[in-house]
Design a protein around this motif. Structure first.
Motif, PDB file in Angstrom:
ATOM      1  N   ARG A  22      41.657  47.779  42.926  1.00  0.00           N
ATOM      2  CA  ARG A  22      42.649  48.843  42.907  1.00  0.00           C
ATOM      3  C   ARG A  22      43.663  48.570  41.817  1.00  0.00           C
ATOM      4  O   ARG A  22      44.142  47.465  41.665  1.00  0.00           O
ATOM      5  N   TYR A  24      47.307  50.076  40.324  1.00  0.00           N
ATOM      6  CA  TYR A  24      48.477  50.882  40.631  1.00  0.00           C
ATOM      7  C   TYR A  24      49.281  50.960  39.350  1.00  0.00           C
ATOM      8  O   TYR A  24      49.343  49.990  38.609  1.00  0.00           O
ATOM      9  N   ARG A  50      45.608  44.893  42.230  1.00  0.00           N
ATOM     10  CA  ARG A  50      45.617  44.198  43.520  1.00  0.00           C
ATOM     11  C   ARG A  50      44.898  42.875  43.335  1.00  0.00           C
ATOM     12  O   ARG A  50      43.810  42.820  42.761  1.00  0.00           O
ATOM     13  N   PHE A  55      49.975  41.388  44.000  1.00  0.00           N
ATOM     14  CA  PHE A  55      49.683  42.193  42.827  1.00  0.00           C
ATOM     15  C   PHE A  55      49.906  41.372  41.567  1.00  0.00           C
ATOM     16  O   PHE A  55      50.747  40.486  41.539  1.00  0.00           O
TER      17      PHE A  55
END
Length: 88
Positions: A22, A24, A50, A55
């Motif tokens: 993922r 972001y 991630r 993170f």
């Protein structure tokens, strides 16, 4: 430095080899408030991936998007897809 507005987006890649990555990213607009040009907003984009329970900031990608003054999610997605091959 003053904050004027922001957008954010979550991108999930398809599951590959049993796991899913993922990304972001956050697009924000700031002003310094200093000097003649201090009230002119400028965009800053930070891309996160991630990693475990936290993170990691993807510095290269963040720098490219910020230096190109990306202002919309659509612009960020195009660059991440076409140049970094991150998005489907």
């Amino acid at each position: 430095m003053g904050f004027t507005s922001s957008q954010s987006c979550v991108i999930s890649t398809p599951k590959l080899f049993g796991f899913q990555r993922r990304w972001y990213y956050s697009l924000a607009e700031y002003i310094t408030g200093i000097g003649r040009d201090g009230a002119k907003p400028f965009p800053v984009t930070i891309v996160y991936m991630r990693e475990g329970k936290g993170f990691k900031i993807l510095e290269k990608e963040s720098e490219v998007l910020t230096s190109r003054r990306v202002k919309t999610v659509r612009e960020a997605q195009r660059i991440l897809r076409d140049e970094f091959q991150y998005l489907p």
